[in-house]
Motif scaffolding. Structure first.
Motif, mmCIF file in Angstrom:
data_model
loop_
_atom_site.group_PDB
_atom_site.id
_atom_site.type_symbol
_atom_site.label_atom_id
_atom_site.label_comp_id
_atom_site.label_asym_id
_atom_site.label_seq_id
_atom_site.Cartn_x
_atom_site.Cartn_y
_atom_site.Cartn_z
ATOM 1 N N HIS A 44 0.833 -1.206 0.000
ATOM 2 C CA HIS A 44 0.000 0.000 0.000
ATOM 3 C C HIS A 44 0.869 1.259 0.000
ATOM 4 O O HIS A 44 0.508 2.283 -0.576
ATOM 5 C CB HIS A 44 -0.936 0.036 1.213
ATOM 6 C CG HIS A 44 -1.749 -1.213 1.426
ATOM 7 N ND1 HIS A 44 -2.238 -1.974 0.401
ATOM 8 C CD2 HIS A 44 -2.162 -1.829 2.571
ATOM 9 C CE1 HIS A 44 -2.924 -3.014 0.910
ATOM 10 N NE2 HIS A 44 -2.878 -2.944 2.215
ATOM 11 N N ALA A 197 -0.010 -14.079 4.119
ATOM 12 C CA ALA A 197 0.453 -14.539 5.432
ATOM 13 C C ALA A 197 -0.532 -14.137 6.526
ATOM 14 O O ALA A 197 -0.782 -14.906 7.462
ATOM 15 C CB ALA A 197 1.836 -13.958 5.721
ATOM 16 N N MET A 217 -10.829 -17.412 1.221
ATOM 17 C CA MET A 217 -11.011 -16.965 -0.164
ATOM 18 C C MET A 217 -9.769 -16.264 -0.702
ATOM 19 O O MET A 217 -9.100 -15.517 0.006
ATOM 20 C CB MET A 217 -12.159 -15.945 -0.224
ATOM 21 C CG MET A 217 -13.539 -16.517 -0.344
ATOM 22 S SD MET A 217 -14.171 -17.229 1.185
ATOM 23 C CE MET A 217 -14.341 -15.850 2.261
ATOM 24 N N ASP A 218 -9.492 -16.487 -1.967
ATOM 25 C CA ASP A 218 -8.457 -15.736 -2.694
ATOM 26 C C ASP A 218 -8.680 -16.048 -4.163
ATOM 27 O O ASP A 218 -9.623 -16.770 -4.521
ATOM 28 C CB ASP A 218 -7.041 -16.148 -2.240
ATOM 29 C CG ASP A 218 -6.016 -15.026 -2.456
ATOM 30 O OD1 ASP A 218 -5.798 -14.625 -3.615
ATOM 31 O OD2 ASP A 218 -5.445 -14.546 -1.466
ATOM 32 N N TYR A 238 -12.524 -17.010 -5.500
ATOM 33 C CA TYR A 238 -13.686 -16.134 -5.697
ATOM 34 C C TYR A 238 -13.908 -15.744 -7.163
ATOM 35 O O TYR A 238 -14.929 -15.166 -7.495
ATOM 36 C CB TYR A 238 -13.608 -14.890 -4.800
ATOM 37 C CG TYR A 238 -12.494 -13.923 -5.098
ATOM 38 C CD1 TYR A 238 -12.606 -12.982 -6.112
ATOM 39 C CD2 TYR A 238 -11.331 -13.931 -4.344
ATOM 40 C CE1 TYR A 238 -11.578 -12.079 -6.382
ATOM 41 C CE2 TYR A 238 -10.298 -13.045 -4.601
ATOM 42 C CZ TYR A 238 -10.429 -12.127 -5.618
ATOM 43 O OH TYR A 238 -9.416 -11.248 -5.882
ATOM 44 N N ALA A 262 -8.656 -9.961 5.501
ATOM 45 C CA ALA A 262 -7.194 -9.841 5.512
ATOM 46 C C ALA A 262 -6.717 -9.449 4.122
ATOM 47 O O ALA A 262 -5.849 -10.091 3.541
ATOM 48 C CB ALA A 262 -6.560 -11.151 5.979
ATOM 49 N N HIS A 268 -9.155 -6.574 -4.645
ATOM 50 C CA HIS A 268 -9.497 -6.840 -6.042
ATOM 51 C C HIS A 268 -10.912 -7.415 -6.056
ATOM 52 O O HIS A 268 -11.371 -7.956 -5.067
ATOM 53 C CB HIS A 268 -8.472 -7.842 -6.584
ATOM 54 C CG HIS A 268 -8.892 -8.517 -7.836
ATOM 55 N ND1 HIS A 268 -9.570 -9.715 -7.840
ATOM 56 C CD2 HIS A 268 -8.754 -8.140 -9.124
ATOM 57 C CE1 HIS A 268 -9.823 -10.056 -9.095
ATOM 58 N NE2 HIS A 268 -9.329 -9.121 -9.896
ATOM 59 N N ALA A 292 -13.634 -6.544 -0.181
ATOM 60 C CA ALA A 292 -13.728 -7.698 0.719
ATOM 61 C C ALA A 292 -14.492 -7.342 1.997
ATOM 62 O O ALA A 292 -15.205 -8.187 2.549
ATOM 63 C CB ALA A 292 -12.332 -8.227 1.051
ATOM 64 N N GLY A 310 -7.176 -5.983 7.321
ATOM 65 C CA GLY A 310 -6.594 -5.279 6.178
ATOM 66 C C GLY A 310 -6.479 -3.795 6.493
ATOM 67 O O GLY A 310 -7.305 -3.248 7.225
ATOM 68 N N LEU A 384 4.851 -15.882 -1.412
ATOM 69 C CA LEU A 384 3.958 -15.481 -0.323
ATOM 70 C C LEU A 384 4.606 -14.349 0.475
ATOM 71 O O LEU A 384 3.981 -13.348 0.780
ATOM 72 C CB LEU A 384 3.645 -16.650 0.613
ATOM 73 C CG LEU A 384 2.520 -16.306 1.582
ATOM 74 C CD1 LEU A 384 1.162 -16.418 0.911
ATOM 75 C CD2 LEU A 384 2.566 -17.179 2.824
HETATM 76 N N1 LIG Z 1 -3.889 -4.876 11.098
HETATM 77 C C1 LIG Z 1 -2.564 -4.993 11.055
HETATM 78 O O1 LIG Z 1 -1.867 -4.693 12.018
HETATM 79 C C2 LIG Z 1 -1.911 -5.535 9.831
HETATM 80 C C3 LIG Z 1 -0.656 -6.149 9.903
HETATM 81 C C4 LIG Z 1 -0.119 -6.707 8.751
HETATM 82 C C5 LIG Z 1 -0.790 -6.603 7.557
HETATM 83 N N2 LIG Z 1 -2.000 -5.962 7.527
HETATM 84 C C6 LIG Z 1 -2.794 -5.859 6.301
HETATM 85 O O2 LIG Z 1 -3.380 -7.118 6.032
HETATM 86 C C7 LIG Z 1 -3.618 -7.209 4.630
HETATM 87 C C8 LIG Z 1 -3.041 -8.519 4.103
HETATM 88 O O3 LIG Z 1 -1.649 -8.548 4.295
HETATM 89 P P1 LIG Z 1 -0.748 -9.681 3.614
HETATM 90 O O4 LIG Z 1 0.634 -9.408 4.024
HETATM 91 O O5 LIG Z 1 -1.334 -11.003 3.874
HETATM 92 O O6 LIG Z 1 -0.918 -9.259 2.069
HETATM 93 P P2 LIG Z 1 -0.844 -10.082 0.698
HETATM 94 O O7 LIG Z 1 -0.794 -9.096 -0.396
HETATM 95 O O8 LIG Z 1 0.213 -11.130 0.766
HETATM 96 O O9 LIG Z 1 -2.249 -10.864 0.661
HETATM 97 C C9 LIG Z 1 -3.473 -10.266 0.348
HETATM 98 C C10 LIG Z 1 -4.314 -11.317 -0.384
HETATM 99 O O10 LIG Z 1 -5.647 -10.835 -0.568
HETATM 100 C C11 LIG Z 1 -6.114 -11.355 -1.806
HETATM 101 N N3 LIG Z 1 -7.292 -10.592 -2.232
HETATM 102 C C12 LIG Z 1 -7.356 -9.433 -2.935
HETATM 103 N N4 LIG Z 1 -8.644 -9.073 -3.120
HETATM 104 C C13 LIG Z 1 -9.402 -10.013 -2.521
HETATM 105 C C14 LIG Z 1 -10.815 -10.197 -2.375
HETATM 106 N N5 LIG Z 1 -11.679 -9.304 -2.851
HETATM 107 N N6 LIG Z 1 -11.252 -11.293 -1.705
HETATM 108 C C15 LIG Z 1 -10.385 -12.212 -1.202
HETATM 109 N N7 LIG Z 1 -9.024 -12.085 -1.306
HETATM 110 C C16 LIG Z 1 -8.557 -11.000 -1.965
HETATM 111 C C17 LIG Z 1 -4.901 -11.225 -2.696
HETATM 112 O O11 LIG Z 1 -5.013 -12.039 -3.841
HETATM 113 C C18 LIG Z 1 -3.766 -11.646 -1.779
HETATM 114 O O12 LIG Z 1 -3.476 -13.022 -1.864
HETATM 115 C C19 LIG Z 1 -2.992 -5.963 4.016
HETATM 116 O O13 LIG Z 1 -3.982 -4.963 3.856
HETATM 117 C C20 LIG Z 1 -2.020 -5.516 5.063
HETATM 118 O O14 LIG Z 1 -1.785 -4.126 4.979
HETATM 119 C C21 LIG Z 1 -2.561 -5.440 8.640
#
Ligand SMILES: NC(=O)c1ccc[n+]([C@@H]2O[C@H](COP(=O)([O-])OP(=O)(O)OC[C@H]3O[C@@H](n4cnc5c(N)ncnc54)[C@H](O)[C@@H]3O)[C@@H](O)[C@H]2O)c1
Ligand SMILES: [Zn+2]
Ligand SMILES: [Zn+2]
Lengths: 397, 156
Positions: A44, A197, A217-218, A238, A262, A268, A292, A310, A384
């Protein structure tokens, strides 16, 4: 020292002339970084959706290493300790920290006015996460300054490998928080959007909290496969099925008890709605794309809970407030309160209950940082998480 | 809809929040604020530790001649509410509740309150990483100005 810096939207560069960090506060420690991982939140920032980034900022916030220097007030740690550091910078002594809401800490953010103007108040600081979150240098570097070291750094138990402990910094406590504060109860059916992750750790945690089934879901098959193989969740692509109807069918028409998002602000969606919303985001009509979150609110059972893990920054359009209100939902979200969970999670990692060993799909040197992000961003080569070893593989034994 | 129009509409809605925030903090946007307002922080310490024998906590003591300070218990387990407001302009002139004072004085007050709270709760004022590695460019200049004032402004 060497570090990986943000140099503009979609631009990263490895810089060799970054000054070494030094002790600036009495509670600081200096860490020699062994491993530092990419995270979805960095994406982001790289795409320019997180405000207050400046050219030359060192990024990275999920990391572990060895303490090489301590400030005079550090008591828990000494030079030579192998520790994992929480991505969230929290003081440990304000009211929020005392109540274990560490990411809401009053004293971890040195630039409070920016988020006060955006959100009404300021949250804690985060490493390498823009000037809105304090402007602290990130961990994709040979060394990093760790403020409030007694509160945010945790000794890694013998027997837990660097690569497994690394994820206790950010993705594991984030996922755990989703299941914990989402109130997952024994027997629940939990749905998880996103198989990165964070989503995988949320699903793993939901099982540990007693969930009977987890459905994730992904759209990337390799991520769905990992979720199925390592975590044991049911998975849905999805793009190939109507998730809402599928979830109804699989939950006896009720909907999941707890829905964990997440994905974050760059989500997307299949179909034209996605392009439309992408254009709106680029024109700055809305800052965040919440596909999502919307799906989770629509799918959740009456009286259930939606937890937003997220990251979101500003405003979203078409928030289904009617569904939220009339279904009697609870909605929560937070930056992760890692300091609350990390000791327990390290213990669970040691016991093999929380599975982090498979998350680091790509291990590389810091020089390959831009390439590591490219793979992670485009979800190429089964990536990943790309993990960097800033001091070379030897230090990260 | 005409795309320019669409964009302008957009900029008056959600999308501009971040830029306008930065502009406001940088002082390049005009704001009208009451001048006699109390600025308040909640400190996670009992009142007797916040102002022992009525003494002002360090950073506020330096502004003693310009401000009025109150401390009261906060509800439940939240510690104390430490409140301050400007009563004299910094040049030492007449008392001015409701009157004018410079923005700079208000910034010093907010910074002093934030620092007093931090010292009482953690023993020191947390510093941002120095030296900064960021390069000044035309596009990030407003942000740089905003960062210089990031403790003295905000919603406090
Ligand atoms: N709250 C917190 O403290 C914290 C900490 C770490 C990460 N995050 C956030 O968590 C989110 C995920 O992090 P990550 O490292 O796993 O990212 P990542 O990019 O590895 O994974 C995100 C996944 O979401 C999928 N995705 C996209 N649109 C989707 C939809 N509409 N439905 C289902 N899946 C969909 C993508 O294909 C991808 O596999 C990010 O927004 C990140 O900023 C938050
Ligand atoms: Zn993260
Ligand atoms: Zn705190």
């Amino acid at each position: 020292m060497k570090a990986l810096c943000w140099t503009g939207v979609n631009e990263l560069s490895v810089e060799n002339d970054i000054p070494d960090p030094r002790i600036q506060n009495r509670h600081d420690a200096i860490l020699k970084v062994h491993l530092s991982s990419v995270c979805g939140s960095d994406l982001h920032q790289i795409s320019g959706y997180i405000p207050a980034m400046r050219e030359g900022d060192v990024i990275g916030h999920e990391f572990m290493g060895t303490i090489v220097e301590t400030g005079p007030d550090v008591q828990k740690h000494k030079v030579g300790d192998r520790v994992v550091v929480c991505s969230v910078i929290a003081c440990g002594s304000c009211w929020f920290c005392e109540h274990q809401m560490y990411s809401c800490c009053d004293n971890g953010n040195t630039n409070p006015a920016i988020t006060e103007a955006m959100w009404g108040t300021h949250p804690a600081g985060i490493f390498g996460y823009s000037h809105a979150m304090g402007g602290f240098k990130g961990s994709h570097a040979e060394y990093v300054r760790v403020p409030y070291a007694d509160t945010i750094a945790f000794a890694i138990p013998d027997g837990v490998e660097d690569e497994a402990a690394l994820f206790a910094s950010d993705s594991a406590p984030t996922g755990w928080m989703g299941a914990d504060l989402g109130g997952v109860q024994p027997g629940d059916i939990v749905a998880v959007w996103g198989c990165g992750a964070v989503g995988q750790m949320a699903a793993n945690s939901a099982f540990l909290k007693g969930a009977e089934r987890v459905i994730a879901m992904d759209r990337f098959d390799y991520r769905l496969e990992m979720m199925e193989r390592h975590i044991g969740a049911e998975v849905l692509n999805y793009e190939q099925t109507d998730v809402d109807l599928e979830l109804k069918e699989r939950t006896g028409g009720r909907g999941p008890d707890v829905c964990i998002e997440a994905v974050g602000l760059e989500s997307h969606a299949p179909g034209p709605q996605y392009r439309y919303e992408q254009v709106k985001q680029q024109l700055r009509i809305e800052t965040d794309r919440p596909h999502a979150v919307r799906d989770a609110i629509m799918a959740c059972r009456k009286g259930g809970t939606v937890f937003v893990l997220g990251v979101f920054v500003g405003m979203v359009d078409k928030f289904p407030l009617g569904a939220f209100m009339n279904k009697g939902l609870t909605m929560r979200g937070a930056q992760q309160h890692g300091e609350r969970y990390i000791p327990e999670l390290l213990d669970r990692i040691a016991k093999g209950e929380l599975k982090t060993g498979h998350l680091a799909t790509h291990r590389m040197s810091l020089d390959d940082g831009p390439k590591g992000y490219e793979l992670f961003k485009n979800k190429e080569d089964g990536c990943l998480r790309s993990v960097f070893a800033p001091n070379g593989a030897a230090s990260a034994a | 809809m005409d795309p320019t129009n669409l964009m302008l509409n957009g900029l008056t809605r959600g999308g501009d929040i971040i830029e306008s925030t930065v502009r406001k903090i940088a002082g390049t946007a005009t704001t009208r604020a009451r001048t006699d307002r109390w600025n308040v922080v909640t400190v996670n310490r009992p009142p007797q530790e916040v102002m022992p024998d009525g003494r002002l906590p360090g950073p506020l003591a330096e502004m003693a001649s310009e401000i009025e300070v109150q401390v009261r218990p906060a509800p439940a387990d939240k510690g104390s509410e430490l409140a301050a407001r400007i009563t004299r302009p910094s040049d030492g002139g007449e008392q001015v509740p409701g009157g004018k004072h410079t923005g700079d004085q208000r910034e010093r007050l907010r910074t002093a309150l934030r620092h007093a709270k931090m010292i009482l709760e953690t023993g020191e004022v947390l510093e941002s990483d120095k030296p900064s590695t960021t390069r000044t460019t035309i596009t990030n200049l407003p942000l740089e100005l905003a960062l210089r004032r990031a403790q003295g402004t905000g919603r406090l």
